[in-house]
Scaffold this active site. Sequence first.
Site, PDB file in Angstrom:
ATOM      1  CB  CYS A 239       7.074  61.321  31.223  1.00 27.92           C
ATOM      2  SG  CYS A 239       5.496  61.273  32.087  1.00 27.92           S
ATOM      3  CB  ALA A 240      11.399  65.278  29.554  1.00 25.88           C
ATOM      4  N   GLY A 243      15.363  62.864  27.470  1.00 25.32           N
ATOM      5  CA  GLY A 243      15.031  63.729  26.346  1.00 25.32           C
ATOM      6  C   GLY A 243      14.944  63.097  24.972  1.00 25.32           C
ATOM      7  N   GLY A 244      14.843  61.766  24.897  1.00 24.11           N
ATOM      8  CA  GLY A 244      14.747  61.128  23.576  1.00 24.11           C
ATOM      9  C   GLY A 244      13.704  61.789  22.692  1.00 24.11           C
ATOM     10  CE  LYS A 245       8.837  58.342  23.024  1.00 28.95           C
ATOM     11  NZ  LYS A 245       9.826  57.787  24.009  1.00 28.95           N
ATOM     12  CG  ASP A 290       7.893  71.226  41.408  1.00 26.87           C
ATOM     13  OD1 ASP A 290       8.431  71.504  40.310  1.00 26.87           O
ATOM     14  OD2 ASP A 290       8.464  71.380  42.511  1.00 26.87           O
ATOM     15  CB  CYS A 358       8.392  51.590  25.449  1.00 32.77           C
ATOM     16  SG  CYS A 358       9.146  51.644  27.082  1.00 32.77           S
TER      17      CYS A 358
HETATM   18  C1  LIG Z   1       9.339  56.241  29.625  1.00 33.24           C
HETATM   19  S1  LIG Z   1      10.352  57.295  30.504  1.00 33.24           S
HETATM   20  C2  LIG Z   1      10.494  58.684  29.461  1.00 33.24           C
HETATM   21  C3  LIG Z   1      11.381  58.498  28.288  1.00 33.24           C
HETATM   22  C4  LIG Z   1      11.595  59.760  27.500  1.00 33.24           C
HETATM   23  N1  LIG Z   1      10.352  60.417  27.149  1.00 33.24           N
HETATM   24  C5  LIG Z   1      12.381  59.488  26.227  1.00 33.24           C
HETATM   25  O1  LIG Z   1      11.807  59.482  25.133  1.00 33.24           O
HETATM   26  O2  LIG Z   1      13.585  59.262  26.343  1.00 33.24           O
HETATM   27  C6  LIG Z   1       9.267  57.923  31.731  1.00 33.24           C
HETATM   28  C7  LIG Z   1       9.840  59.040  32.567  1.00 33.24           C
HETATM   29  O3  LIG Z   1       8.811  59.516  33.430  1.00 33.24           O
HETATM   30  C8  LIG Z   1       9.426  59.941  34.620  1.00 33.24           C
HETATM   31  N2  LIG Z   1       8.426  60.011  35.712  1.00 33.24           N
HETATM   32  C9  LIG Z   1       8.259  59.223  36.760  1.00 33.24           C
HETATM   33  N3  LIG Z   1       7.239  59.629  37.522  1.00 33.24           N
HETATM   34  C10 LIG Z   1       6.741  60.721  36.935  1.00 33.24           C
HETATM   35  C11 LIG Z   1       5.701  61.618  37.253  1.00 33.24           C
HETATM   36  N4  LIG Z   1       4.934  61.443  38.329  1.00 33.24           N
HETATM   37  N5  LIG Z   1       5.468  62.639  36.423  1.00 33.24           N
HETATM   38  C12 LIG Z   1       6.228  62.807  35.319  1.00 33.24           C
HETATM   39  N6  LIG Z   1       7.240  61.971  34.980  1.00 33.24           N
HETATM   40  C13 LIG Z   1       7.484  60.961  35.780  1.00 33.24           C
HETATM   41  C14 LIG Z   1      10.504  58.924  34.863  1.00 33.24           C
HETATM   42  O4  LIG Z   1      11.505  59.448  35.696  1.00 33.24           O
HETATM   43  C15 LIG Z   1      10.991  58.630  33.454  1.00 33.24           C
HETATM   44  O5  LIG Z   1      12.124  59.395  33.145  1.00 33.24           O
END
Ligand SMILES: C[S@@+](CC[C@H](N)C(=O)[O-])C[C@H]1O[C@@H](n2cnc3c(N)ncnc32)[C@H](O)[C@@H]1O
Length: 420
Positions: A239-240, A243-245, A290, A358
């Site tokens: 769930c990038a 790209g913070g992490k 996907d 978070c």
């Molecule tokens: C909490 S944020 C991620 C923040 C990111 N990891 C960072 O550190 O900046 C969650 C992310 O999951 C994505 N997301 C939503 N549905 C998803 C899915 N089914 N599978 C994977 N990622 C998904 C969202 O678009 C969102 O960007």
Amino acid sequence: MTVAHPLPGRPTARLLDAAGALFLAGVRGRAPLDAVVATFLRGRHELRGAERGFVVDVAQGMWRVRRRLELAARGLSAEPTRGALACLYLVGARRLPPSELPIDPAGGRGLAEAWRATDGAPDDVRLGVPSWLLQRFVDERGGEAARALCATFAEAPPTTLRANRLRTDPDALVRALAEEGVVARRAALAPDGVVLEFRAELFSTRAFTAGLFEVQDEGSQLVSLLCGAAPGMTVVDGCAGAGGKTLHLAAQMGGKGTLYALEPHERRRHDLSRRAARAGVHNLRVGDVDKKARLAGRADVVLVDAPCSGTGVLRRNPDTAWSLTVDDVARLATQQRAILEGYAPLVRPGGRLVYATCSLLTEENERVVEGFLARYPAFVAVDAGAVLAAHGVSLPGEFLSVDSARHGTDGFFGAVLLAR
Ligand SMILES: C[S@@+](CC[C@H](N)C(=O)[O-])C[C@H]1O[C@@H](n2cnc3c(N)ncnc32)[C@H](O)[C@@H]1O
């Protein structure tokens, strides 16, 4: 704490009017507050450097205490102007004594008095958190801890950076920033963290252009540490986002191995690629979610930083609390379970699945992990405190659980699940 950059003199009536105008634009608009700020500043070329910082900082403070501010404003004898609203906030939040204000908007009744009259307001107004959410915090943490937590949502959060180990280290970053007039120090918890002493225009610095740092809260940096990413590994950030992490994982991998960043939003993938180029990350493959099917059984580490209620970052996004409902949290928990289960097959035997949010709510955190472990006996939780201790971070506990009241960080949860 990062202190707002001081203005060279007292705030002028013009700046207070601008702060009040920005506050009202956020209250009346439907866009996220970040977007409101960006639009507002684009149309205000007359505001320069520290003035822009001051206006945004005051408006953000006003958004954090919006309910209480609106109630206090009703106690004034006349309808407040935009500048008067800003004055009311500055006096109420004790950021300026009334004698420092360039205008006297109280119309005979003191600003401090109008603010004090809200001392007895209901908890949700005083603490700026909807009643149902406050009750959740009370149920899960106890009344005193819940109120202490909500009190931190009214405070300006620190500006925290992560030194990019592909380009520098935290001490060298502090020195590089100092050369550009930015005062910073090492963070208390995160080994790569650097905290600004005063707010600063970071994105125009040479250090930023050279990719020496990313803005990343300490709590978020601790999540990446749970992953144990290392050179040569195959790592998936499931769930990038932007790209913070991901970029922290890349730094841990030292440019060796393959890092997959999967994200459904095209715009975020684009931002991530841009940030990766600046940070000097070359072992990254960015794609839609996907793409995960072709990675089955191949990953040493999979991070699932799931979409969540954002209750751990309310001090940064004060608008989200009031649009969040009990049903939203239940819906998010269902989505979180589905995403975690969707990524589990990617982890090779002996590999690590890290689940993070978070959120500060057990429904999105411990309950999701417990449900997952009950359905997937091939995975076992390993002690997050022990994983962090290996990085010199002392936060004992089965799960990572930090928040703005106890740790001064954004609120983050993290669980480390080992595939047997
Ligand atoms: C909490 S944020 C991620 C923040 C990111 N990891 C960072 O550190 O900046 C969650 C992310 O999951 C994505 N997301 C939503 N549905 C998803 C899915 N089914 N599978 C994977 N990622 C998904 C969202 O678009 C969102 O960007």
